[in-house]
Design an enzyme around this catalytic site. Structure first.
Site, mmCIF file in Angstrom:
data_model
loop_
_atom_site.group_PDB
_atom_site.id
_atom_site.type_symbol
_atom_site.label_atom_id
_atom_site.label_comp_id
_atom_site.label_asym_id
_atom_site.label_seq_id
_atom_site.Cartn_x
_atom_site.Cartn_y
_atom_site.Cartn_z
ATOM 1 C CB CYS A 58 -4.334 15.152 -16.956
ATOM 2 S SG CYS A 58 -3.501 16.308 -15.851
ATOM 3 C CB CYS A 64 2.771 15.604 -15.108
ATOM 4 S SG CYS A 64 2.698 14.891 -13.453
ATOM 5 C CB CYS A 141 -3.569 16.930 -10.811
ATOM 6 S SG CYS A 141 -3.217 15.168 -10.578
ATOM 7 C CD GLN A 241 -3.937 -0.079 0.685
ATOM 8 O OE1 GLN A 241 -3.715 0.076 -0.511
ATOM 9 N NE2 GLN A 241 -3.320 -1.011 1.410
ATOM 10 C CG PHE A 268 4.171 -7.734 5.993
ATOM 11 C CD1 PHE A 268 5.458 -7.217 6.084
ATOM 12 C CD2 PHE A 268 4.005 -9.076 5.701
ATOM 13 C CE1 PHE A 268 6.564 -8.038 5.873
ATOM 14 C CE2 PHE A 268 5.097 -9.899 5.478
ATOM 15 C CZ PHE A 268 6.389 -9.372 5.570
ATOM 16 C CD GLU A 288 4.143 -2.625 10.038
ATOM 17 O OE1 GLU A 288 5.204 -2.055 9.739
ATOM 18 O OE2 GLU A 288 3.437 -3.237 9.197
ATOM 19 C CB CYS A 362 1.518 -3.398 -4.227
ATOM 20 S SG CYS A 362 3.086 -3.492 -3.329
#
Length: 406
Positions: A58, A64, A141, A241, A268, A288, A362
């Site tokens: 990039c 960036c 980008c 996502q 969740f 949730e 994650c």
């Protein structure tokens, strides 16, 4: 001038030498010189480059702050992310064979939050520079889907309309199957004039929806995402996502982990990323903490064909986790907590007798912590699949199958 040799890569993507001394954009094995400022080497110069060093794809990579690892080869990044998971597990005495991560391709990010500031001649939209409040435009980008980079003029037009001269506008743009979904925060108060201007802008750029702070300012058509056989319209700003490819990899892993399950609890659950595809084969109870997301899930389920029953519940699983007796009828659970993990809910899962758990995470550190709790309670880790949908970043996701032993 100080010269150091990089020993390893830190969790934020900096090279680390003895001391420790942290060196931005350095790789293990490299010899680097620069000005030592406490624990950091400023203005580093690569004296001896690593064989894993590549030219960033990039043109914005040096300025960036959106990507941390474009200077490293894809193979190095893949191996490093696998090692991050392996080391997190090893800290809790867990050893599992890991395949290379499933990595989303370049130009596949379907949502991004742009920062916008008014200028004398209009507005500037893009991402912040590294460790700076300065915004740079990112028209080339290599991370974002082309439809998002093409949306930069639209985001700047929003800045002209709704940003104050001193404040900064935050614009979340999501690519959906029916057009761009835009959520704006930090703007001027809505009035008749601004609403009319937004209507004109939405027509000119063919936007599906614009939300302004907490309210939907206008909707020309519902922004729709396909999940299994269901069409989902997420509430503005809802968690989704990052890439379609990453989402598909996570869903495939969860479905594989819970193959044959007839009653599944989705903890969740968000808007139903897993609940809706799982309902093709199992009854699902989705839990949730956000009512708008459960409402979106329920609407998608009710308007889909061929799905088994999905019930839903608004509940704070940090303060009020599901108890073993509530999980007694389930033969499968999928749990996908935020980065902090789900210590309270996992403690209750450990006391329950659910045969299989698909654990999505994650954060390898909290995943390893929570998985260790389940192992002590009698679960075995059958496999772990690493998913890298945040290409060129330090983030990594994974899915694991835990099966209760006899």
């Amino acid at each position: 001038m100080t010269t150091v040799k990089i020993k390893r890569l830190g969790h934020l993507g900096d090279g680390i030498s003895d001391g420790p001394i942290y060196v931005p954009a350095a790789l293990p094995g490299e010899v680097v010189s620069g000005t030592l400022d406490g624990e950091h080497l400023r203005d580093p110069k690569i004296d001896t480059p690593s064989e894993n060093r590549v030219k960033p794809p990039c043109s914005h990579a040096k300025s960036c702050g959106g990507c941390q690892l474009q200077h490293a080869s894809d193979t190095f990044v893949s191996d490093w992310k696998r090692d991050v998971v392996r080391q997190a597990l090893a800290a809790h005495g867990i050893a599992v064979d890991l395949e290379p991560p499933i990595t989303s391709p370049a130009k596949s990010r379907r949502r991004a939050t742009f920062s916008v500031k008014r200028t004398k001649k209009g507005a500037l939209a893009g991402f912040h520079m590294k460790a700076s409040d300065t915004i740079i435009s990112v028209p080339n980008c290599q991370l974002l889907h082309p439809e998002l980079t093409a949306a930069l003029p639209m985001v700047e037009a929003l800045g002209v309309l709704g940003a104050s001269r001193k404040g900064e506008l935050s614009v979340l743009v999501t690519r959906t199957d029916t057009g761009l979904d835009v959520t704006v925060t930090g703007g001027k108060e809505m009035d008749v004039s601004l609403h009319q201007a937004l209507s004109d802008l939405a027509r000119d750029y063919d936007l599906a929806r614009i939300a302004w702070d907490d309210d939907i300012a206008l909707q020309r058509r519902a922004p729709v995402l396909r999940l299994g056989p269901a069409d989902l319209t997420p509430p503005p700003g809802a968690f989704l996502q990052a890439t379609g490819e990453g989402e598909a990899a996570l869903i495939d892993a969860v479905k594989q982990a819970l193959t044959g399950a007839k009653r599944v609890a989705d903890l969740f659950a968000g808007c139903g990323t897993f609940a809706l595809p799982l309902a093709q084969d199992a009854m699902v109870h989705a839990v949730e903490g956000d009512r708008d997301m459960t409402n979106a899930l329920d609407h998608a389920w009710r308007n889909a064909e061929g799905l088994k029953r999905i019930t839903h519940e608004v509940r704070d699983l940090f303060r009020n986790p599901l108890q073993p007796e509530e999980l007694a009828k389930c033969d499968g659970v999928v749990i996908d907590p935020p980065r902090a993990g789900a210590a309270a809910q996992v403690a209750e899962l450990a006391r329950a007798s659910v045969p299989r758990i698909a654990h999505v995470s994650c954060n390898p550190a909290t995943f390893a912590r929570d998985t260790a709790t389940l192992i002590r309670a009698g679960y075995d880790v059958e496999w772990i699949r690493v998913v890298d949908q945040f290409r060129w970043s330090t983030h990594v996701e994974l899915v694991a199958l835990l099966r209760r032993n006899n």
